[in-house]
Each structure stands twice: as structure tokens, then as C-alpha cells.
Design a protein around this motif. Structure first.
Motif, PDB file in Angstrom:
ATOM      1  N   SER A 233       1.822   9.307 -10.677  1.00 37.06           N
ATOM      2  CA  SER A 233       1.800  10.643 -10.067  1.00 37.06           C
ATOM      3  C   SER A 233       0.409  11.269  -9.913  1.00 37.06           C
ATOM      4  N   TYR A 234      -0.523  10.916 -10.775  1.00 37.29           N
ATOM      5  CA  TYR A 234      -1.887  11.456 -10.664  1.00 37.29           C
ATOM      6  C   TYR A 234      -2.805  10.630 -11.561  1.00 37.29           C
ATOM      7  N   LEU A 235      -4.119  10.781 -11.341  1.00 40.82           N
ATOM      8  CA  LEU A 235      -5.128  10.064 -12.130  1.00 40.82           C
ATOM      9  C   LEU A 235      -6.093  11.043 -12.788  1.00 40.82           C
ATOM     10  N   HIS A 236      -6.543  10.709 -13.983  1.00 38.84           N
ATOM     11  CA  HIS A 236      -7.730  11.328 -14.572  1.00 38.84           C
ATOM     12  C   HIS A 236      -8.820  10.261 -14.508  1.00 38.84           C
ATOM     13  N   VAL A 237      -9.840  10.498 -13.696  1.00 41.90           N
ATOM     14  CA  VAL A 237     -10.875   9.486 -13.461  1.00 41.90           C
ATOM     15  C   VAL A 237     -12.114   9.810 -14.289  1.00 41.90           C
ATOM     16  N   PHE A 238     -12.554   8.850 -15.080  1.00 39.92           N
ATOM     17  CA  PHE A 238     -13.760   9.007 -15.902  1.00 39.92           C
ATOM     18  C   PHE A 238     -14.821   8.039 -15.406  1.00 39.92           C
ATOM     19  N   THR A 239     -16.015   8.564 -15.151  1.00 41.21           N
ATOM     20  CA  THR A 239     -17.134   7.698 -14.790  1.00 41.21           C
ATOM     21  C   THR A 239     -17.752   7.197 -16.089  1.00 41.21           C
ATOM     22  N   TYR A 240     -17.834   5.887 -16.245  1.00 43.38           N
ATOM     23  CA  TYR A 240     -18.366   5.320 -17.494  1.00 43.38           C
ATOM     24  C   TYR A 240     -19.752   5.878 -17.800  1.00 43.38           C
ATOM     25  N   SER A 241     -19.949   6.289 -19.051  1.00 42.33           N
ATOM     26  CA  SER A 241     -21.298   6.691 -19.479  1.00 42.33           C
ATOM     27  C   SER A 241     -21.619   5.996 -20.798  1.00 42.33           C
ATOM     28  N   GLU A 242     -22.857   5.498 -20.876  1.00 42.35           N
ATOM     29  CA  GLU A 242     -23.285   4.748 -22.059  1.00 42.35           C
ATOM     30  C   GLU A 242     -23.288   5.650 -23.290  1.00 42.35           C
ATOM     31  N   ARG A 243     -22.705   5.163 -24.380  1.00 45.24           N
ATOM     32  CA  ARG A 243     -22.716   5.912 -25.641  1.00 45.24           C
ATOM     33  C   ARG A 243     -23.414   5.074 -26.699  1.00 45.24           C
ATOM     34  N   ASP A 244     -24.306   5.708 -27.455  1.00 43.07           N
ATOM     35  CA  ASP A 244     -25.003   5.002 -28.541  1.00 43.07           C
ATOM     36  C   ASP A 244     -23.995   4.431 -29.539  1.00 43.07           C
ATOM     37  N   HIS A 245     -24.362   3.316 -30.146  1.00 40.71           N
ATOM     38  CA  HIS A 245     -23.573   2.675 -31.218  1.00 40.71           C
ATOM     39  C   HIS A 245     -22.240   2.119 -30.721  1.00 40.71           C
ATOM     40  N   THR A 246     -22.108   1.895 -29.407  1.00 42.13           N
ATOM     41  CA  THR A 246     -20.905   1.222 -28.905  1.00 42.13           C
ATOM     42  C   THR A 246     -21.291  -0.159 -28.398  1.00 42.13           C
ATOM     43  N   VAL A 247     -20.349  -1.088 -28.442  1.00 44.86           N
ATOM     44  CA  VAL A 247     -20.598  -2.462 -27.980  1.00 44.86           C
ATOM     45  C   VAL A 247     -20.933  -2.464 -26.483  1.00 44.86           C
ATOM     46  N   ALA A 248     -20.223  -1.635 -25.720  1.00 44.83           N
ATOM     47  CA  ALA A 248     -20.393  -1.635 -24.259  1.00 44.83           C
ATOM     48  C   ALA A 248     -21.819  -1.285 -23.842  1.00 44.83           C
ATOM     49  N   ALA A 249     -22.498  -0.487 -24.671  1.00 50.09           N
ATOM     50  CA  ALA A 249     -23.855  -0.043 -24.322  1.00 50.09           C
ATOM     51  C   ALA A 249     -24.830  -1.217 -24.226  1.00 50.09           C
ATOM     52  N   SER A 250     -24.490  -2.345 -24.860  1.00 44.26           N
ATOM     53  CA  SER A 250     -25.402  -3.498 -24.811  1.00 44.26           C
ATOM     54  C   SER A 250     -24.867  -4.640 -23.937  1.00 44.26           C
ATOM     55  N   LEU A 251     -23.782  -4.377 -23.207  1.00 44.27           N
ATOM     56  CA  LEU A 251     -23.228  -5.421 -22.334  1.00 44.27           C
ATOM     57  C   LEU A 251     -24.069  -5.586 -21.066  1.00 44.27           C
ATOM     58  N   ASP A 252     -24.041  -6.799 -20.519  1.00 48.40           N
ATOM     59  CA  ASP A 252     -24.726  -7.073 -19.249  1.00 48.40           C
ATOM     60  C   ASP A 252     -23.902  -6.512 -18.085  1.00 48.40           C
ATOM     61  N   GLY A 253     -24.520  -6.564 -16.904  1.00 51.03           N
ATOM     62  CA  GLY A 253     -23.795  -6.170 -15.696  1.00 51.03           C
ATOM     63  C   GLY A 253     -23.689  -4.666 -15.527  1.00 51.03           C
ATOM     64  N   VAL A 254     -24.766  -3.959 -15.862  1.00 48.68           N
ATOM     65  CA  VAL A 254     -24.760  -2.494 -15.734  1.00 48.68           C
ATOM     66  C   VAL A 254     -24.550  -2.106 -14.266  1.00 48.68           C
ATOM     67  N   VAL A 255     -23.621  -1.189 -14.060  1.00 49.98           N
ATOM     68  CA  VAL A 255     -23.288  -0.727 -12.704  1.00 49.98           C
ATOM     69  C   VAL A 255     -24.154   0.491 -12.379  1.00 49.98           C
ATOM     70  N   SER A 256     -24.764   0.508 -11.202  1.00 43.98           N
ATOM     71  CA  SER A 256     -25.660   1.619 -10.859  1.00 43.98           C
ATOM     72  C   SER A 256     -24.886   2.939 -10.765  1.00 43.98           C
ATOM     73  N   GLN A 257     -25.588   4.037 -11.015  1.00 44.58           N
ATOM     74  CA  GLN A 257     -24.950   5.359 -10.983  1.00 44.58           C
ATOM     75  C   GLN A 257     -24.344   5.663  -9.618  1.00 44.58           C
ATOM     76  N   ASN A 258     -25.038   5.231  -8.550  1.00 50.17           N
ATOM     77  CA  ASN A 258     -24.510   5.472  -7.188  1.00 50.17           C
ATOM     78  C   ASN A 258     -23.168   4.797  -6.988  1.00 50.17           C
ATOM     79  N   VAL A 259     -23.067   3.560  -7.459  1.00 44.56           N
ATOM     80  CA  VAL A 259     -21.815   2.803  -7.309  1.00 44.56           C
ATOM     81  C   VAL A 259     -20.723   3.449  -8.171  1.00 44.56           C
ATOM     82  N   ARG A 260     -21.092   3.875  -9.372  1.00 45.12           N
ATOM     83  CA  ARG A 260     -20.114   4.556 -10.249  1.00 45.12           C
ATOM     84  C   ARG A 260     -19.544   5.790  -9.553  1.00 45.12           C
ATOM     85  N   LYS A 261     -20.444   6.570  -8.939  1.00 46.24           N
ATOM     86  CA  LYS A 261     -20.009   7.807  -8.258  1.00 46.24           C
ATOM     87  C   LYS A 261     -19.092   7.492  -7.075  1.00 46.24           C
TER      88      LYS A 261
END
Length: 437
Positions: free
Chosen positions: A329-357
Motif C-alpha cells: 500500500s505504501y513505502l517508507h524509503v530510506f537513502t542509505y547513509s554510512e554509520r560509524d562502527h557498522t560493517v556496511a561502512a567498510s563494504l566495497d561498491g559505494v554508491v554515489s550520492q547522485n545515484v542514491r537520490k
């Protein structure tokens, strides 16, 4: 004696709102008067959030707002961001006190004469010490209350700081939840929204006791029996924890409404694995089908994250198409943002901010279409509306049990009342017009 005045500002989720209310009641018991955040107060308390970058940035703006109203006021920061980055908050000009996850519920113990400190003082526990449970509920607009039933999380999603900010999964006792629900009902509030960090995990005890004394299903069944409550709503529940027995029970329940909010995060299984989610897309499809089979009129909301590291155009299109075909019925959309001390923050394949938007914009557009299609499917049906307490540009708004927003010209006598209506048409602003039955 002139009473000291205290004001509160809450960032983030429904859980934060419920906890702010509990902290505010503690101040009232200590003889403080609660005032609006835009009013002159002796103390301002900001309950922070760490889920997105935006919440971090907003904190400084809110501190400035408070200082503008009263430059001599004592400013305290509590909550998730205060637990994760206490030094950062203490360095913000004007902040006098920073309290972490366990200390925030004892805030009145940390304040003396409310004279401003030269430096922000920090009282923040090691998160391993956040092993006790404080029950809370918020009573906001007289029509709806947020009731906290669980706190913390044992899941290790690679993008999430909540376990670092709130500690292990732990639950309120069933008797305490029922007591709080009865108190809410006694205030004449018609709807309770169950909230927590991972409410489907309800039942884990205090002090890391992993024995489930009661399950989420036990909780749902018991709350359905509480006298005086008209509506109960499940705020957000993980797909792997939303069991068939709960869906079946809600479909026949006296009070639970046909509205589910189920985080998905990605429609691509490779990305779900990178996120360390506890299900794959087929489980999600199964839950949606089960809900729609038992309750065709049910509203289903979805959380989704775009721009996670490693998310290619093909991965994103998988998610877009997955959601496009799904009966939601509806979506809550979150644009990924890097957070300190998370595993994802050190993963490869960073997506550019323009593409995220760009991806975020596409999914928000899909959400508008989905909501419209759901609303259209419900026109000419009969529903029950609970009217809210706010006058918005001359209109009173309300929500049906399956979360369709309706409106009519403002009439205060309808606030916090339930009425049977027939849904007629969608107005230009996307809100539904109706007639009383």
C-alpha cells in the motif's frame, strides 16, 4: 514557589516518542511544569536519533532554537545519538548534559540547580550495561498512544547502529504491558500503537535472559482482551517474526486493525544477504500473500533502503520490480547513509550520492502510485474512522482501521470519536472524502 519549566523535542521513531513521554512524567513528578518547545523554559531536553545523517544534523538546529528562546536555559541531550557519540553532542555549543541509554530514565538525578555548564557533561554507560527494561508509553494527541513493549535488538544487520545504541533485546513483562494498556484506556484514548525496536522478538527477559516467558502471539492475544481499547495497531514487525498465527488472529480480532508495516530493505536476495537480514525475498512474498488472503482490505507498508554498498542498477531494478508487482500500500524509503562502527561502512561498491537520490526518487514515486491504487480499491467500501485532534487548514483528518486518511471541514466535536463511513472519492490532495452512515 515558582515551578521550573521543562520542554522536550523528540527526533526519530515512535519508540523515542513513548520514552520522551515517560521522561516528561518523571519531571512532572519532580515538580516541573511541561511547556511547548517553542516556549521559554528553564530546561530543554532533546531525545536524539541515530538512524540517519539527517537526524544528526538536525540536532544542532534544535539546540540553536532552544538557545534563541532562552540563552540561559539548561540543555540536555539523551537517546540513541547521545549513546553512540556523546563527545560529539557535548561539543555542540550550548549543550550542558549528555545522557546515554540507561541514564536517560534517571535524568532528574543528574540535574542540580540548572545553571549552565562550561562544558557538556557526559554520563554514558557501556552499552553492555543496558540490560534492564523501562516500560513507557506516550500520550500525544489524545486519540492515539504509543506503547513500548520491547527494547534493544540482537540482530546484526550490517547497516544498523541500533544494537550499539540500545543494547540487547529485552521485553516488558506481560502484566506490565497490560497494566500500561489499561492506564491508556482509562485516559479515554481510542488507539494504541505497539512499539519497540524489534517487537516480533517480544518475550526475551531482562539481563540477557533469552528464555521466552511469553511470545509476541501471547502478547497480541492478551492485549485483545483489555477493556476500553477500541483499536490496537502493530507498528513495525520483521517478516520472519510475523507468523501465520498472528495474521490469522488479527483477521478475527476485536481490536487489532488490518494494517501491517513490514521492513523489506531490498527486493534482491544478494543485497539482503549483504545486509545480513534474516529472510530472503520469498519469505516476504509469502507474508504479503498470507495477509491479503485473510484480509484483502489490509494496508501493508514497507521500509526499503536504496544505495546500499554493492547495490548495482540491476539490484535496484530487482527491488523496484519486486515492489511494483507486490500487493502493498505504501513505502517508507530510506537513502542509505554510512554509520560509524557498522560493517556496511567498510563494504566495497559505494554508491554515489547522485545515484542514491535518483533511486530514492523513483521509489517515492512508486509509493505515491501504490497508495493511490490502494485508496482507489477501497472506494465505495464501509469503514470506521477515528478522528484526530488537529485543525489542519480548516479540516479535521482521521484514519480508517486500514490506514486510509480521510478529511472533512473542522468540527471539534468529532475529535477522538469513531464513526462508520462510506469512502467516496479521492480529493486533489490525495485524501479521501466520505459520507457518514
Amino acid at each position: 514557589m515558582i515551578k521550573k519549566k521543562v520542554a522536550f523535542y523528540t527526533l526519530g521513531c515512535k519508540l523515542n516518542f513513548s520514552e520522551t513521554s515517560t521522561i516528561a512524567r518523571n519531571f512532572e513528578e519532580e515538580g516541573f511544569d511541561r511547556v511547548d518547545f517553542s516556549s521559554v523554559a528553564d530546561m530543554y531536553v532533546i531525545n536524539t536519533c541515530s538512524v540517519t545523517d539527517n537526524a544528526d544534523k538536525k540536532f544542532k538546529t534544535i539546540v540553536k532554537q532552544a538557545q534563541k528562546v532562552n540563552p540561559d536555559a539548561f540543555v540536555a541531550a539523551v537517546g540513541c545519538y547521545a549513546q553512540l557519540k556523546p563527545e560529539e553532542l557535548a561539543d555542540v555549543d550550548g549543550v550542558d548534559l549528555v545522557l546515554g541509554a540507561t541514564e536517560k530514565f534517571k535524568i532528574t538525578d543528574y540535574i542540580n540547580d540548572l545553571s549552565k555548564n562550561e562544558y557538556g557533561q557526559i554520563h554514558s554507560c557501556e552499552i553492555e550495561d543496558a540490560d534492564f527494561y523501562v516500560g513507557s508509553y506516550s500520550v500525544g494527541d489524545r486519540t492515539r498512544a504509543f506503547l513500548k513493549v520491547q527494547d534493544g535488538c540482537d540482530y546484526k544487520c550490517t547497516y544498523c547502529t541500533i544494537p550499539l545504541a540500545r543494547g540487547i533485546s529485552r521485553s516488558d513483562t506481560l502484566s506490565n504491558v497490560l497494566q500500561n494498556a489499561s492506564e491508556i484506556a482509562a485516559k479515554g484514548i481510542k488507539e494504541i500503537v505497539l512499539t519497540g525496536v524489534n517487537i516480533g522478538d517480544y518475550g526475551k527477559g531482562e539481563f540477557g535472559n533469552k528464555k521466552h516467558e511469553h511470545t509476541f502471539f501471547d502478547l497480541v492475544q492478551a492485549l485483545d482482551q483489555v477493556a476500553g481499547i477500541e483499536r490496537l495497531r502493530i507498528s513495525s514487525i520483521e517478516p520472519n517474526l510475523l507468523k501465520a498465527e498472528t495474521i490469522d488472529f488479527v483477521s478475527k480480532s476485536r481490536t487489532f486493525v488490518p494494517h501491517f508495516h513490514i521492513p523489506l530493505q531490498s527486493g534482491n536476495d544478494d543485497i539482503l544477504k549483504l545486509m545480513r537480514r534474516r529472510y530472503l525475498s520469498d519469505v516476504y512474498i509469502d507474508r504479503v500473500k498470507k495477509i491479503k488472503k485473510t484480509m484483502p482490505h489490509a494496508c501493508i507498508g514497507v521500509d526499503v533502503i536504496v544505495g546500499f554498498p554493492g547495490e548495482t542498477d540491476d539490484h535496484f531494478l530487482d527491488t523496484y520490480n519486486f515492489l511494483s508487482e507486490l500487493d502493498i500500500s505504501y513505502l517508507h524509503v530510506f537513502t542509505y547513509s554510512e554509520r560509524d562502527h557498522t560493517v556496511a561502512a567498510s563494504l566495497d561498491g559505494v554508491v554515489s550520492q547522485n545515484v542514491r537520490k535518483k533511486r530514492s526518487k523513483m521509489l517515492r514515486g512508486l509509493s505515491v502510485k501504490k497508495r493511490r491504487a490502494f485508496y482507489e480499491s477501497q472506494l465505495e467500501t464501509e469503514r470506521t474512522v477515528l478522528f484526530e485532534s488537529e485543525n489542519k487548514e480548516g479540516y479535521i483528518h482521521g484514519f480508517t482501521e486500514n490506514y486510509i486518511k480521510v478529511k472533512m471541514p473542522w468540527d471539534p466535536s468529532y475529535v477522538n470519536t469513531l464513526h462508520r463511513v462510506k469512502l467516496l472519492e479521492i480529493d486533489v490532495d490525495g485524501i479521501v472524502r466520505f459520507k457518514f452512515l
